[in-house]
Design an enzyme around this catalytic site. Structure first.
Site, short mmCIF file in Angstrom:
data_model
loop_
_atom_site.label_atom_id
_atom_site.label_comp_id
_atom_site.label_asym_id
_atom_site.label_seq_id
_atom_site.Cartn_x
_atom_site.Cartn_y
_atom_site.Cartn_z
N ASP A 1 105.81 99.03 104.03
CA ASP A 1 107.06 98.84 104.76
C ASP A 1 106.72 98.42 106.17
O ASP A 1 105.56 98.54 106.60
CB ASP A 1 107.85 100.17 104.78
CG ASP A 1 109.18 100.03 105.50
OD1 ASP A 1 109.88 99.03 105.27
OD2 ASP A 1 109.52 100.90 106.32
N SER A 2 107.72 97.94 106.89
CA SER A 2 107.48 97.57 108.27
C SER A 2 107.19 98.79 109.14
O SER A 2 106.66 98.64 110.23
CB SER A 2 108.71 96.85 108.82
OG SER A 2 109.85 97.64 108.62
N CYS B 1 110.04 97.68 101.66
CA CYS B 1 110.89 97.12 102.71
C CYS B 1 111.90 96.14 102.09
O CYS B 1 111.51 95.21 101.39
CB CYS B 1 109.99 96.40 103.70
SG CYS B 1 110.88 95.58 105.02
N GLU C 1 113.48 105.36 113.72
CA GLU C 1 112.09 105.36 114.22
C GLU C 1 111.94 106.31 115.43
O GLU C 1 110.86 106.82 115.69
CB GLU C 1 111.66 103.94 114.61
CG GLU C 1 111.70 102.93 113.46
CD GLU C 1 110.40 102.85 112.64
OE1 GLU C 1 109.33 103.16 113.18
OE2 GLU C 1 110.49 102.45 111.45
N CYS D 1 118.32 99.03 103.26
CA CYS D 1 117.20 99.06 104.21
C CYS D 1 116.56 100.43 104.05
O CYS D 1 117.27 101.44 103.95
CB CYS D 1 117.72 98.88 105.63
SG CYS D 1 116.47 99.16 106.89
N HIS E 1 115.23 102.40 105.93
CA HIS E 1 115.48 103.41 106.96
C HIS E 1 116.83 104.11 106.79
O HIS E 1 117.02 105.21 107.26
CB HIS E 1 115.46 102.75 108.35
CG HIS E 1 114.10 102.31 108.80
ND1 HIS E 1 113.35 101.39 108.10
CD2 HIS E 1 113.37 102.66 109.88
CE1 HIS E 1 112.21 101.19 108.75
NE2 HIS E 1 112.20 101.95 109.83
N1 DGL Z 1 112.06 98.42 106.50
C1 DGL Z 1 112.99 97.40 106.79
C2 DGL Z 1 113.90 97.14 105.60
O1 DGL Z 1 113.94 97.91 104.66
C3 DGL Z 1 113.85 97.69 107.97
C4 DGL Z 1 113.16 97.83 109.24
C5 DGL Z 1 112.79 96.54 109.90
O2 DGL Z 1 113.67 95.82 110.39
O3 DGL Z 1 111.62 96.32 109.95
O4 DGL Z 1 114.58 96.16 105.60
#
Ligand code: DGL
Length: 265
Positions: A10-11, A73, A152, A184, A186
């Protein structure tokens, strides 16, 4: 072969919600998680940048000898899944399909809202996946870029989180949507706040459990499932591993002792 790990990326931190689901469904599997903390957020980046970063992580996981890569992600799943599947030798699964499958199974009136990053919303990956399964579906999308830093920063219980969520959810409340996809990784962390605002009549759908079930089916089908022992979790972050570890303890059901630093590019 079965002892090989599943790679998850993930990011940043959000994908830990997917890691928890994989852990619950596949407790015997070794899991390697990569959080690209040096490059978060992906949601506001171009498709090219997201694809380049995703490929670099995919290659790193491949070097760790994983048997499956889960793109936790949504933004990377929406924008880079095709390239990842094409360029990597390991099977790759994304989160869009499982999320869409679950939403279509849950909606009663066919009105579905998608919350996601700008990148996910602009890619139209969810509407495409939903319409394939439910051609008469009514879909609205809403980008919620401020949700990511709230998570975050571990600010999900602050009044600011509720204020921002109320603003983003207004068009959803004015629509007939009975199902809202948390598109997403998050956003499930904000589930309580979102449920409070939208009310009990609206189903909140995230891909985590459906994805974990799909991973289980895949591993069994290909005789790759590990069926004994407790799986290990190894975590990498591309920047500030200590900070990642502190925040990960809040999101992750399992305790982790070390977060390894792995710079990407
Ligand atoms: N993890 C990213 C997603 O699921 C969201 C966070 C980001 O913008 O990096 O889209």
């Amino acid at each position: 072969m079965t002892k090989k790990a599943i790679g998850v990326f993930d990011s940043g931190l959000g994908g830990l919600t997917i890691l928890n689901a994989l852990r619950r469904t596949l407790p015997h599997e070794n899991l390697i998680y990569f959080g690209d903390t040096a490059n978060v957020p992906y949601g506001s980046k171009s498709k090219e940048a997201v694809t380049r970063l995703s490929l670099a992580i995919g290659r790193f996981l491949q070097e760790q000898n994983v048997k499956l890569i889960v793109v936790a992600c949504n933004t990377a799943s929406a924008q880079a899944l095709g390239e990842l599947k094409k360029r990597l030798a390991v099977p790759v699964m994304g989160v869009i399909e499982p999320g869409a499958t679950k939403a279509v199974g849950v909606t009663k009136n066919g009105h579905i809202a998608v919350l996601g990053t700008e990148g996910t919303v602009n890619s139209k990956a969810y509407p495409k996946a939903l319409l394939k399964k439910l051609p008469n579906a009514h879909i609205i999308q809403q980008a919620c870029p401020l949700f990511v830093p709230l998570v975050e920063e571990n600010w999900t219980n602050k009044p600011a989180a509720e204020l921002i969520a109320r603003e983003y959810l207004l068009p959803i409340q004015q629509s007939r949507a009975d199902t809202v996809i948390l598109g997403c990784t998050h956003y499930p962390v904000l589930k309580e706040v979102l449920a409070r605002i939208l009310g009990a009549q609206v189903n909140l759908v995230d891909s985590a459990d459906t994805l974990a079930e799909a991973a289980q089916v895949f591993l069994r089908k290909h005789h790759l499932a590990q069926t004994t022992g407790k799986g290990r979790i190894t975590v990498y972050a591309s920047d500030a591993p200590q900070r990642f570890k502190r925040l990960a303890q809040i999101l992750l059901a399992d305790k982790i002792s070390t977060v390894h630093l792995k710079k990407l590019l």
